[in-house]
Structure formats: C-alpha cells, structure tokens
Write a protein that holds these residues in place. Structure first.
Motif, PDB file in Angstrom:
ATOM      1  N   UNK A  82       0.840  -1.206   0.000  1.00  0.00           N
ATOM      2  CA  UNK A  82       0.000   0.000   0.000  1.00  0.00           C
ATOM      3  C   UNK A  82       0.868   1.247   0.000  1.00  0.00           C
ATOM      4  N   UNK A  83       1.894   1.239   0.834  1.00  0.00           N
ATOM      5  CA  UNK A  83       2.777   2.388   0.969  1.00  0.00           C
ATOM      6  C   UNK A  83       3.452   2.739  -0.354  1.00  0.00           C
ATOM      7  N   UNK A  84       4.027   1.729  -1.016  1.00  0.00           N
ATOM      8  CA  UNK A  84       4.732   1.998  -2.266  1.00  0.00           C
ATOM      9  C   UNK A  84       3.783   2.365  -3.394  1.00  0.00           C
ATOM     10  N   UNK A  85       2.555   1.832  -3.369  1.00  0.00           N
ATOM     11  CA  UNK A  85       1.564   2.197  -4.386  1.00  0.00           C
ATOM     12  C   UNK A  85       1.150   3.658  -4.245  1.00  0.00           C
ATOM     13  N   UNK A  86       0.934   4.094  -2.996  1.00  0.00           N
ATOM     14  CA  UNK A  86       0.593   5.497  -2.754  1.00  0.00           C
ATOM     15  C   UNK A  86       1.747   6.398  -3.166  1.00  0.00           C
ATOM     16  N   UNK A  87       2.964   5.983  -2.821  1.00  0.00           N
ATOM     17  CA  UNK A  87       4.143   6.773  -3.198  1.00  0.00           C
ATOM     18  C   UNK A  87       4.260   6.917  -4.705  1.00  0.00           C
ATOM     19  N   UNK A  88       4.097   5.817  -5.438  1.00  0.00           N
ATOM     20  CA  UNK A  88       4.176   5.872  -6.895  1.00  0.00           C
ATOM     21  C   UNK A  88       3.091   6.776  -7.472  1.00  0.00           C
ATOM     22  N   UNK A  89       1.890   6.705  -6.920  1.00  0.00           N
ATOM     23  CA  UNK A  89       0.777   7.502  -7.433  1.00  0.00           C
ATOM     24  C   UNK A  89       1.032   8.998  -7.257  1.00  0.00           C
ATOM     25  N   UNK A  90       1.367   9.410  -6.030  1.00  0.00           N
ATOM     26  CA  UNK A  90       1.530  10.838  -5.753  1.00  0.00           C
ATOM     27  C   UNK A  90       2.800  11.376  -6.424  1.00  0.00           C
ATOM     28  N   UNK A  91       3.865  10.573  -6.451  1.00  0.00           N
ATOM     29  CA  UNK A  91       5.089  10.999  -7.133  1.00  0.00           C
ATOM     30  C   UNK A  91       4.838  11.243  -8.613  1.00  0.00           C
ATOM     31  N   UNK A  92       4.045  10.367  -9.230  1.00  0.00           N
ATOM     32  CA  UNK A  92       3.710  10.536 -10.646  1.00  0.00           C
ATOM     33  C   UNK A  92       2.915  11.816 -10.873  1.00  0.00           C
ATOM     34  N   UNK A  93       1.960  12.107  -9.989  1.00  0.00           N
ATOM     35  CA  UNK A  93       1.173  13.340 -10.095  1.00  0.00           C
ATOM     36  C   UNK A  93       2.082  14.559 -10.001  1.00  0.00           C
ATOM     37  N   UNK A  94       3.016  14.539  -9.040  1.00  0.00           N
ATOM     38  CA  UNK A  94       3.910  15.677  -8.856  1.00  0.00           C
ATOM     39  C   UNK A  94       4.865  15.831 -10.041  1.00  0.00           C
ATOM     40  N   UNK A  95       5.282  14.703 -10.617  1.00  0.00           N
ATOM     41  CA  UNK A  95       6.164  14.772 -11.788  1.00  0.00           C
ATOM     42  C   UNK A  95       5.424  15.416 -12.965  1.00  0.00           C
ATOM     43  N   UNK A  96       4.174  15.047 -13.149  1.00  0.00           N
ATOM     44  CA  UNK A  96       3.383  15.624 -14.245  1.00  0.00           C
ATOM     45  C   UNK A  96       3.177  17.120 -14.021  1.00  0.00           C
TER      46      UNK A  96
END
Length: 323
Positions: free
Chosen positions: A72-86
C-alpha cells in the motif's frame, strides 16, 4: 526566506522553465511512459493485496501484515510521485496547501519503506531465534501498533516544517506555487535538519537489518532442527538488505539531478533526457521492484498471485501453507 530560496529553489525554478521550453518537443511521450510504468506496478501491487485479503491467514500473520503495508505504501508513493512529476513537467501551479499535502504523503511513504523493512527483519529474527515466544511477541495487534509508530517517526521532520511554515506565514498556504518540498522551508537550516533525519533513519535501519542477519546466520549454523526455516529467514533478511540499498539509491536522486543540471550547461533537451532517465531508474524502478523481490518468492503468496493475476484462470484457488 531569501536564504532558503537561494540555491535549491532557484534550481527547481530553472527546471520549470526548461520544461516549459521543451513541452511541445516530446514531453507528452515521456509523461505517458512515466504514468504507464507506475500504473502497471500499482496494478501488480493491487493484485498482491487482493491475494493477501483472500485468505484470513494472511491478515492474521504479522509478516504478511507488514508486507501488505509495504504494498500500500509503495503504491501510494508511486501515485503521488507521478502526479507531482506531471505537475512539474507541464508545468502547473497549485496552492501551497495542496502542495504541502502532496509533500507530506511523499515524504512519509518514502521513509516508511526502510522502517518497515527493519520491522520485517526483526519479526524474522524473533521467529528464528525465539520460536517458542514468537506467537506471543509478534501479534497482529502489536504489528498494527508498530505500523502506527512507523508513520509517526516518518512524519516528524516534515510535520515540523509544515507547522513552522504555518506559524511564520499562514496566508502563504493560499498562494499558487510550483510544488517542491523546499517551498515549505523558511530557513536554510531545515535542509540540514532533513538530511540529519534521513541519515538517522538509514543508519538505524541498516544496523537493525545487519544485526538480525548476523544473528539469524549464527542460529542457522547452530540449530540441528528446522534448518530450512532458518535458511529461508536468512535469505529473506538478505533481501531486506538489498531492498534497503534500493531505497538508499532513491535518496541520491536530488543530488544526481543537480549534478546532471550543472553538467548539461546550456543544453536543456540534453538535461531533460538525463533527468528523465534519472527519474525512471533511480526513483521509480526501485520502488516498483522492491515489493516484487519479496512477494514473488513467497511460496504461499505466489500461487494465489498467479491465480488472480491471470483472472482466476485456474479451476480452484490454490491452498495456502504459511510457515
């Protein structure tokens, strides 16, 4: 405030200008790949979580509770990191309050992984070195309490930064900004504080994992019964050490990025290519591979994962044998 905005924040602003110049020259393709790669691994993590929730034994066993938290932790991290990168690639301004929320989530989830690895290693250490007391020491309730402490420890540093920013200038949280973690700083000393927290986290986790590895190795050589379980635990802790190294490489992302920026000179397209490769290989892939390293080698979880990943292609769900 001027001191805090003097170096890192200026470089972040220059990144935004480079993205703005190059947005029509291929950034769409990069954004697409940047989104698709995390989405695939989030899907894989979701299948693993579904497999974990399909059998009561998984969410009643401490090591699987910890592994589920990591997924769960890494999935949330990947999701929010991707949003911030965009948002940084477009570029697009958002309110400082929303930026603070994104920064808080990324910061906590980023540092939760090594802390969770330390607890997972300790759980294996207790299981092998104190097998008769394992059921009393490692209980689901205590595991959930420890996860709560992990979130508290990982949030201490950024919580201080957010509270300090609110005290100094609360109205600034309504301003539109290009979102970076440094925008929360009100003094240069906060960067040193953040680095100090990171060093403390990783030194502590490294000491715990190395200690448990040595103790399990000694036990594996000395016990005359159940040597297979001891050897499996030894390999698991070794994998935790490898995962810790993967987590450690992600902390080099900002340093590598600043180095690439200085090396690229006045060549924005070249810097964008290097920055993109750095983002994928150093920041994204280690977080994608970390759950796979642990999950796909688990003899109890792997059959269920294959069953659900292939859309229940088997006639019946595999049985579960947790050791």
């Amino acid at each position: 405030m001027a001191v805090a905005n003097g170096t890192i924040t200026e470089v972040s602003f220059l990144y935004q200008q480079i993205f703005k110049i190059d947005f029509d020259a291929g950034i769409h393709t990069r954004i697409s790949l940047t989104v698709l790669i995390p989405l695939f691994f989030i899907f894989v993590n979701s299948v693993m979580l579904f497999a974990l929730r399909s059998k009561a034994v998984f969410y009643e066993t401490p090591r699987y509770i910890l592994f589920g938290h990591m997924l769960i932790n890494d999935s949330v991290l990947l999701s929010v990191t991707t949003i911030m990168y965009i948002l940084g690639s477009i570029p697009m301004q958002i309110t400082k309050a929303l930026c603070a929320l994104f920064d808080f989530i990324v910061y906590c989830t980023f540092r939760n992984s090594p802390l969770t690895l330390a607890v997972m290693s300790l759980e294996r250490y207790v299981a092998i070195c104190f097998p008769l007391r394992h059921c009393n020491i490692a209980t689901p309730t205590r595991t959930n309490i420890i996860l709560g402490f992990i979130w508290i420890l990982s949030s201490l540093n950024i919580a201080i930064d957010i509270i300090l920013a609110l005290i100094v200038n609360p109205s600034s949280f309504l301003d539109d900004i290009f979102c970076t973690y440094e925008k929360l700083f009100v003094g240069k000393w906060q960067m040193d504080k953040s680095q100090g927290f990171d060093i403390l986290y990783f030194v502590s986790v490294a000491v715990i994992i190395i200690f448990t590895y040595i103790r399990i190795m000694i036990t594996a050589r000395s016990v005359t019964s159940d040597k297979d379980s001891a050897k499996k635990a030894l390999r698991t802790v070794l994998l935790h050490l490898i995962q810790l190294c993967l987590c450690l490489t992600t902390f080099l992302y900002a340093t590598i990025e600043r180095t690439l920026y200085m090396m690229s000179g006045n060549n924005p397209p070249f810097f964008l290519t290097l920055r993109y490769l750095n983002y994928i290989t150093v920041l994204i892939l280690p977080r994608c591979l970390s759950p796979l390293i642990y999950g796909l080698r688990d003899e109890a979880l792997l059959p269920l994962f294959k069953y659900y990943f292939c859309y229940r292609s088997g006639r019946a769900r595999p049985s579960v044998n947790v050791h």
